[in-house]
Design a protein around this motif. Structure first.
Motif, mmCIF file in Angstrom:
data_model
loop_
_atom_site.group_PDB
_atom_site.id
_atom_site.type_symbol
_atom_site.label_atom_id
_atom_site.label_comp_id
_atom_site.label_asym_id
_atom_site.label_seq_id
_atom_site.Cartn_x
_atom_site.Cartn_y
_atom_site.Cartn_z
ATOM 1 N N ASP A 1150 45.398 66.093 14.443
ATOM 2 C CA ASP A 1150 44.366 66.599 15.285
ATOM 3 C C ASP A 1150 42.960 66.504 14.512
ATOM 4 N N ILE A 1151 41.982 65.395 14.824
ATOM 5 C CA ILE A 1151 41.161 65.302 14.003
ATOM 6 C C ILE A 1151 40.039 66.656 14.126
ATOM 7 N N LYS A 1152 39.867 67.090 15.288
ATOM 8 C CA LYS A 1152 39.063 67.966 15.709
ATOM 9 C C LYS A 1152 39.414 69.227 14.747
ATOM 10 N N LEU A 1153 40.590 69.588 14.759
ATOM 11 C CA LEU A 1153 41.179 70.784 14.076
ATOM 12 C C LEU A 1153 40.936 70.541 12.606
ATOM 13 N N LYS A 1154 40.988 69.246 12.022
ATOM 14 C CA LYS A 1154 40.498 69.115 10.808
ATOM 15 C C LYS A 1154 39.289 69.395 10.372
ATOM 16 N N LEU A 1155 38.291 68.817 11.158
ATOM 17 C CA LEU A 1155 37.068 68.961 11.228
ATOM 18 C C LEU A 1155 36.536 70.762 11.260
ATOM 19 N N LYS A 1156 37.373 71.344 12.242
ATOM 20 C CA LYS A 1156 37.017 72.765 12.047
ATOM 21 C C LYS A 1156 37.372 73.515 11.014
ATOM 22 N N THR A 1157 38.686 73.100 10.498
ATOM 23 C CA THR A 1157 39.073 73.525 9.319
ATOM 24 C C THR A 1157 38.411 73.493 7.945
ATOM 25 N N VAL A 1158 37.843 72.267 7.877
ATOM 26 C CA VAL A 1158 36.807 71.755 6.974
ATOM 27 C C VAL A 1158 35.645 72.639 7.135
ATOM 28 N N ARG A 1159 35.078 72.803 8.134
ATOM 29 C CA ARG A 1159 33.764 73.673 8.478
ATOM 30 C C ARG A 1159 34.152 75.169 8.120
ATOM 31 N N ASN A 1160 35.226 75.497 8.505
ATOM 32 C CA ASN A 1160 35.524 76.961 8.204
ATOM 33 C C ASN A 1160 35.675 77.018 6.707
ATOM 34 N N GLU A 1161 36.139 76.190 5.957
ATOM 35 C CA GLU A 1161 36.510 76.134 4.460
ATOM 36 C C GLU A 1161 34.881 76.358 4.145
ATOM 37 N N MET A 1162 34.116 75.456 4.465
ATOM 38 C CA MET A 1162 32.507 75.248 3.919
ATOM 39 C C MET A 1162 31.974 76.549 4.420
ATOM 40 N N GLU A 1163 32.116 77.202 5.391
ATOM 41 C CA GLU A 1163 31.638 78.613 5.634
ATOM 42 C C GLU A 1163 31.994 79.512 4.462
ATOM 43 N N THR A 1164 33.349 79.513 4.289
ATOM 44 C CA THR A 1164 34.133 80.303 3.360
ATOM 45 C C THR A 1164 33.465 80.105 1.804
ATOM 46 N N ILE A 1165 33.368 78.950 1.616
ATOM 47 C CA ILE A 1165 32.502 78.692 0.225
ATOM 48 C C ILE A 1165 31.245 79.072 0.350
ATOM 49 N N LYS A 1166 30.642 78.809 1.220
ATOM 50 C CA LYS A 1166 29.091 79.418 1.263
ATOM 51 C C LYS A 1166 29.065 80.806 1.222
#
Length: 1458
Positions: A1150-1166
């Motif tokens: 699921d590419i969309k889920l991957k992108l969402k996961t990365v986005r969430n991780e980026m938000e967490t890192i931010k």
């Protein structure tokens, strides 16, 4: 069924002091008032006005301009003094007509004080007198003369410590005898303060602040005043200094500039430093009575309050006028000196500017406690209730059998009621109108008239024993007590029922409309059904007395409070504890109260704390500390006041509960900043402004940002953990949805989702608005639902047997998972690996409930169809389908049988099958009627319902004509219509199967997409038909024009699909046929294939969504039939046990889920980066502050060094000048100078002066000859010179702390008595009282006994360094160099504390030896015997050998001295 939104598991405690998000929604809460957009604006305006009226100053006008003010909190009066001689005003704050003006002193009043009891007023004037008045009557009692100029003083019990400005002496005056004694030297005193225990006296001079110890009778602490830059002009203004003792601790606060230093008097160490919120100088400071708060007022008229239990240097509370709002001519925004007074019990602070006509009253952060008169008595075993009808409070004296009644509004005492016999254990009202009062005693109940409190009758109750619990309803009087029995009587007193279900006495009771709820001393809670008295449940979680019981209006949620310090929320329906909260009150919790709107909850502990909680989160918003014991409380009928009763008294508190008296809750309360915020100002505000909450509204900045659709500030506030709470206006998300502020709503959803990591309950506030969120179709809604399921944090089994069918779904009131409900006992090895998931949103998913149907319908309206792909939604839908699919299968089977019967009838025309079809059609039609009955309006919104009704109607018509009127010519057509409609309706049967369900959606999509194509094809056919008609001769049309047109259109259609007939055609017609075939068959058919392919691809991509939508529609249709469950209010947490899936496999395709996961991780890192950045900034700021403090200290030290060097140079210069002058004097004058010397043993020179004060006796020279020292700026009168001469015959090298010579007196007490100095002085070196023979430095009041002087002289003769410490280090005498601020030092040997004493010191150990220890340990052993000498010789040899040893052998540290 539960009414609470945040349950905790049994035994689990939750208590939070911070504003970290707790939980949210609670179906037990009453729904919010219907507030539209304009109503919301009005609510915000109401809050703004309430905050302004509460925290804005109140100007108090005085009759004339006053220099000084003093507050009498006891009498609610302010005393002000004029700059005119003796003029005083006593301003009554409650009754202006009682204001008194009088001339109270001879001169201008320079100081005023009250005694501790506030029954005497002391006024000091400019002529050195202190006038004592009886207060508040203002009758003069006494006048005490201190000196001849401006007097400052303070009062302790029967003593006055005072200084007259030009008398250079600190004196103590006895109020009773009027005697005045000198206790110390003083130079230009500004303030005098006495500690609350009378052991210390502090005096502020121009040069220093001195603290005197009354026990050791000398100065203990000397603080050098920090002046402005020494290089500034000589006339530069001194800093404004204030000194104030703590009330319970041996500490003192000293203010300068915008800094307050807190010093420990005993150790002489600087303990803490507090700073004003800006650079304004502090003009006055005060400590609260229990030393928990420090208050200060500055030049800018800012009121600053520090919480001394916190380490923060900046104030907890700041308030000052806001220039843009407070445009008041009475207020002066210029920098002025302000005085400060506090009235803690009324939570009021008073400030007054020098020579101002107005005093200003401010609200603080104390607990306002209006006291009821004569209410201070022991409250052990008390009861405290409110007569809401009469607005009176009733408190019991249980041991004396008394009831005391006060009026709540006026605070006046109403009456005292004494029951005939026994103790007044319990008190309650007998009816809802509160006209009759019942008092439970020993085996008897007394009934009183609640209007005049007269006794009506007594009711025997021998079954209950001592009655500890007493409640009534319309039918019964129910009691319980020491006999462990619940006794039910009617209102005539006749026994009805006795319930024995406890093994200990009954201590708590509550009656709801359905249940009788009781509790005992062992912590059991019993629930019985009213009327039948059948036991419904017996609950056990408490370990102590059940004291108070409350119920929510939903008749399900129960609250119990016990002396084990627990507050437990129960579900009566499910008979379990849904929240257990440990309140950390060792003395136990005794009473609680649930507000009328069920959004606030109040708890009172026996230790004096009254806690305010926000519901449904059960977040502790604040605590009111009454600092007493045996505390209970009640609330008046309008919820305007707390009525608190404890050992200290009965109090009325308004703050925190009344809407017109809001309380700001925050760690750092900046009132001007909040006022600006409420006025809409955002740009000028500083960071970290979003942590405040306004009680009782429970509104904070998030509500305002949501109202304004302020996405940026809303995001920042939630990133900074601003509390997300449910207010009287709803949650911030409720406001955003009401205003249609989609950006704000989206931000709130995203930030709440991020909080789930730290707080599993972060999303529960969404329960009330999920339907609205679904309808709005927010972009990130699918991500939100993905966060709704989290792995259970508990330690649970990891495997189950292979035969267990997974997944398993369950619903629970708590997040606690019981694995036995899923997989039994589980297994440790082998089997299937499992994982347990729990939902973070509590929802009412009860089949058939209105909330469940509304939620499903909102899903269908959601434009973000991605929500149907989330595990949370799919789990809910599949679980519901499993529960209701039997309904859909049953209707499907009936319809299939109907189709079969109809088809057989069509083939064989056998009436039997028509009858069977009729029966089945009737059953289907009844199902349709039932759907119409459940929801008539929504029924007509479904297309398939029209098909069903039409099919049934035509069937009934056909059936009628077949059997009753067979001559009807349209019977075949009716059968045709019935058949078509029946088979069309049969398409919906494919929705029952997962494998074909999406095809129904595909069919609908194909029909929608093909409509446009069909129009184009039809247009093409028409065009070719009319072209052919145009080629024909019009004569051929004849009368058959219509038929000709029809035939041409039909021919064009068949040409389009099959190529047409090429024979016998004209060449042009043949050409048209070919073109038509090519265009429609080749081009249009390929276009159709492309359209259908695109449609199939789209539907196939969304097959999961289409399947879920069809499934949802069927679930709604089936659930709507459960109309008997519409009012179910059971909100639960979804729990899932499913087969374990490795994290690395999940979502790999699921590419969309991957992108969402990365986005969430980026938000967490931010987010983590922002937190780390803020932490670094905070640390850097701390380092900068410390660096600044270090630089300041270095600068101060530098200034001190430069000052000392300058002073030394000045002294050296003066000494050189004097030496040169002495050489020019004749021998006679030299002889005189040998006899008369100054304190530093410089020769004195006679000179003729006037208006100079003697530095020894403080007498004033009036044109007479004195002896002066130019180097010391020292003047001595003739009498003092003779005194020094006569007592200088016996000299000693011992000096006072300042290096002055000491005089020998044969009878020191005689001298002290003659000079009006205080007797009983102590030797500074041994603390023994000096009686007769002693040495004394008269100006310093420094005394030494003859023994210590003798010891010093002997020790001082040892020039060879024979005085050694226990480690054989040489001891050296030190005195002045030992001290800086603190003059108190301990002897290392005897541990005795001395003030201002010199010591023989060892700098290597280090150690200090007092003269007593020198005498005892060393000088008494100065005569050594031979053995001692031999021993010493041996030690010398050993030392010599050690010196010859290798360096590495003797390189060892000195051990610490014992």
């Amino acid at each position: 069924m539960s009414g609470l939104s945040q349950p905790l598991v049994s035994g689990q405690a939750e208590f939070s002091n911070s504003f970290a998000l707790s939980t949210a929604s609670n179906q037990a809460l009453k729904s919010l008032e219907a507030i539209d957009k304009s109503g919301l604006k009005g609510k915000f305006k109401e809050i703004q006005d309430a905050v302004n009226s509460t925290y804005k100053y109140n100007a108090i006008e005085l009759p004339f301009e006053c220099r000084l003010i003093k507050l009498s909190a006891k009498h609610s009066c302010v005393v002000g003094t004029s700059s005119e001689p003796g003029l005083v005003v006593v301003k009554n704050l409650e009754d202006d007509s009682k204001t008194l003006i009088l001339k109270a002193t001879d001169g201008v009043v320079t100081c005023l004080r009250f005694n501790k009891e506030e029954n005497q007023l002391f006024l000091g004037d400019a002529y050195g007198k202190i006038f004592i008045y009886e207060f508040p009557l203002m009758n003069q009692v006494k006048v005490i003369e201190i000196g001849r100029s401006r007097v400052v003083f303070d009062v302790y019990e029967e003593l006055i410590y005072a200084c007259s400005y030009y008398n250079y002496s600190l004196t103590v005056a006895d109020i009773n005898t009027g005697s005045v004694k000198v206790i110390a030297d003083a130079k230009f005193p500004n303030y005098i303060r006495v500690s609350c225990d009378g052991k210390f006296v502090a005096m502020s001079e121009n040069e220093q602040i001195v603290i005197f110890s009354r026990d050791l009778m000398w100065k203990q602490f000397v603080y050098k005043i920090k002046r402005r830059n020494e290089d500034e002009d000589q006339a530069a203004e001194l800093r404004k200094y204030e000194i104030e003792f703590f009330n319970t601790l041996k500490k003192i606060g000293i203010s300068y500039e915008n800094v307050i230093e807190i010093w420990d008097i005993d150790t002489g160490k600087l303990e803490d430093t507090k700073k004003l919120h800006n650079q304004s100088d502090i003009t006055s400071i005060k400590f609260s009575s229990d030393d928990s708060f420090l208050l200060a007022v500055g030049y800018d008229h800012s009121i600053n309050i520090w919480d001394l239990s916190l380490v923060a240097s900046l104030p907890k509370f700041v308030n000052h006028p806001v220039r843009e709002f407070d445009k008041d001519p009475r207020f002066n925004f210029n920098k002025l000196y302000y005085d400060l007074e506090i009235d803690e019990d009324r939570n009021l602070i008073y400030s007054h500017a020098l020579n101002s006509k107005y005093s200003f009253q401010w609200r603080g952060i104390f607990v306002d406690k209006a006291s009821f008169p004569d209410s201070k008595f022991p409250k052990d075993g008390q009861r405290c209730i409110v007569n809401k009808r009469k607005n009176e409070v009733i408190v019991t004296k249980f041991s004396e059998g008394k009831l005391l009644v006060w009026d709540i509004e006026s605070l006046s005492f109403v009456t005292e009621v004494k029951i005939p016999t026994g103790c007044s254990w319990e008190v309650t009202f007998a009816d809802l109108n509160e006209t009759r009062l019942l008092v439970g005693s020993d085996n008897i109940i007394y009934e009183y008239n609640a209007n005049d409190y007269t006794l009506i009758r007594d009711i025997k109750d021998d079954w209950a024993g001592s009655i500890y619990c007493l409640r009534t309803n319309i039918n019964f009087i129910i009691s319980g007590g020491s006999n462990n029995t619940i006794v039910i009587q009617d209102h005539q007193g006749f026994f009805k029922e006795g319930i024995k279900c406890y093994n200990s006495m009954i201590t708590g009771m509550k009656i709801s409309s359905k249940y009788l709820i009781t509790g005992d001393a062992n912590g059991f809670v019993g629930i019985h059904i009213l009327g039948t008295w059948e036991q419904y449940a017996m609950l056990k979680e408490h370990d102590g007395w059940i004291r108070t019981i409350e119920t929510f209006s939903n008749e399900d949620t129960l609250i119990t409070v016990a002396r084990d310090g627990k507050c437990i929320f129960w579900s009566i329906y499910d008979k379990i504890a849904i929240k257990v909260t440990e309140l950390n009150d060792d003395s136990g919790v005794d009473s609680c109260y649930l507000s009328n709107d069920e959004r606030r909850f109040f708890l009172s502990g026996n230790s004096g704390l009254l806690s305010i909680y926000n519901l449904p989160s059960f977040r502790c918003m604040t605590k009111l500390n009454y600092k007493s014991h045996s505390q209970r409380f009640a609330v008046d009928g309008d919820e305007k006041y707390f009525i608190v009763s404890n050992d200290h008294g009965v109090y009325r508190t308004k703050g925190g509960i009344a809407s017109d008296s809001p309380m700001i809750i925050d760690d750092h309360i900046d009132i001007p900043q909040i006022r600006r915020f409420l006025h809409g100002e955002r740009k000028r505000l500083v960071d970290n402004k979003d942590s405040w909450v306004i009680a009782p509204y429970m509104v904070n900045s998030l509500h305002y940002y949501a109202d304004e659709n302020n996405k940026k500030d809303l995001k920042n506030a939630m990133n900074n953990n601003s509390p997300y709470i449910k207010s009287s206006l709803g949650t911030p998300l409720d406001i955003a949805l009401l205003k249609g502020n989609t950006e704000a709503a989206g931000t709130i959803i995203a930030k709440l989702k991020a909080r789930v990591i730290d707080n599993n309950y972060a999303l529960e506030t969404l329960s009330d608005c999920l339907c609205e969120l679904n309808k709005k179709g927010f972009k990130g809604l699918d991500e939100l639902y993905n966060e709704c399921l989290i792995k259970s944090p508990e330690k649970l089994p990891v495997a189950c047997a292979d035969d267990v069918s997974l997944p398993i779904v369950s619903y629970s009131l708590t997040m606690k998972v019981n694995p036995e409900n899923f997989i039994g006992q589980g297994i440790s090895e082998g089997g299937k690996r499992v994982t347990f998931l729990i939902s973070t949103i509590r929802m009412n998913l009860e089949v058939g409930s209105k909330e469940s149907i509304d939620f499903l319908e909102s899903l269908l309206e959601c434009s973000n169809t991605e929500v149907f792909k989330t595990k949370f939604i799919k789990t809910i839908l599949y679980d519901k389908w499993d529960k209701i699919k039997w309904i859909m299968y049953l209707t499907g089977i009936i319809f299939v049988l109907y189709l079969i019967s109809l088809s057989i009838y069509i083939v064989y025309r056998d009436p039997l099958y028509l009858y069977i079809a009729l029966v089945l059609n009737v059953l289907s039609f009844l199902y349709e009627v039932l759907q119409m009955y459940v929801d008539f309006i929504d029924y007509w919104k479904d297309f398939w319902n029209y098909i069903d009704l039409s099919r049934a109607a035509f069937f009934y018509v056909y059936f009628y004509f077949i059997f009753y009127d067979s001559t009807m010519i349209y019977i075949p057509q009716l059968l045709l219509i019935v058949t078509i409609l029946s088979w069309v309706r049969g398409i919906t049967l494919f929705s029952l199967s997962t494998s074909t369900r999406y095809m129904v959606s595909l069919l609908g999509e194909v029909i929608k997409d093909i409509i446009a194509f069909a129009i184009v094809v039809f247009y093409s056919i028409l065009s070719f038909a009319f072209i052919k008609l145009a080629f024909l001769d019009s004569q051929n049309f004849g009368s058959e024009t219509g038929a000709l047109i029809n035939s041409n259109i039909i021919e064009s259609y068949f040409e389009a699909i099959s190529g047409g007939d090429s024979s016998n055609q004209d060449k042009f017609i043949l050409f048209l046929v070919i073109v038509n075939s090519i265009f429609n068959v080749i081009i249009m058919m390929n276009l159709l294939i492309s359209i259908l392919g695109t449609t199939y691809g789209r539907v196939n991509d969304n097959a999961e969504v289409a399947d879920s939508i069809e499934l949802t529609e069927m679930i709604i249709e089936a659930e709507s039939l459960y109309f008997h469950k519409r009012n179910e209010k059971k909100r639960t947490i979804l729990q899932i046990c499913e087969e374990y899936t490795p994290p690395e496999i999940v979502g790999q395709d699921d590419i969309k889920l991957k992108l969402k996961t990365v986005r969430n991780e980026m938000e967490t890192i931010k987010g983590n980066h922002e937190k780390f950045y803020e932490m670094c900034i905070s640390k850097f700021e701390g380092l900068a502050v410390k660096h600044g403090e270090t630089q300041t200290k270095m600068e101060n030290n530098k200034k001190e060094i430069v000052h000392e060097i300058k002073k030394y140079n000045d002294d050296l210069r003066k000494e050189l000048i004097t030496s040169l002058e002495e050489q020019a004097e004749d021998n006679d004058e030299n002889n005189i100078r040998k006899l008369f010397v100054c304190l530093n043993e410089h020769a004195l020179k006679p000179r003729f002066v006037s208006g100079i004060i003697c530095n020894v006796c403080k007498g004033l020279f009036r044109e007479e000859e004195v002896y002066s020292c130019a180097m010391c700026d020292f003047d001595m009168c003739q009498g003092c010179a003779n005194l020094y001469y006569s007592h200088s015959t016996k000299k000693t090298p011992l000096k006072c702390r300042l290096g002055h010579i000491v005089l020998h007196f044969d009878n020191i007490n005689e001298y002290l008595e003659s000079t009006s100095r205080e007797l009983g002085q102590c030797c500074r070196f041994c603390n023994t009282e000096v009686n007769e023979v002693a040495f004394c430095c008269i100006p310093c009041m420094f005394f030494a006994c003859s023994t210590c002087v003798e010891t010093f002289e002997k020790a001082n003769l040892n020039k060879d360094g024979s005085l050694k410490c226990k480690k054989s280090h040489t001891l050296a005498w030190k005195h002045k160099d030992l001290y800086k601020e603190n003059l108190r030092l301990k002897c290392t040997v005897c541990k005795e504390s001395m003030i201002g004493a010199g010591f023989f010191t060892c700098t290597e150990c280090p150690s200090n030896w007092c003269l007593s220890c020198i005498k005892k340990e060393l000088l008494d052993e100065s005569v050594h015997n031979e053995g001692d000498l031999a021993k010493n010789d041996d030690e010398v040899k050993v030392e010599k050998n050690e010196d010859e040893a290798p360096k590495e052998d003797k390189a060892e540290d000195h051990p610490e001295e014992d």
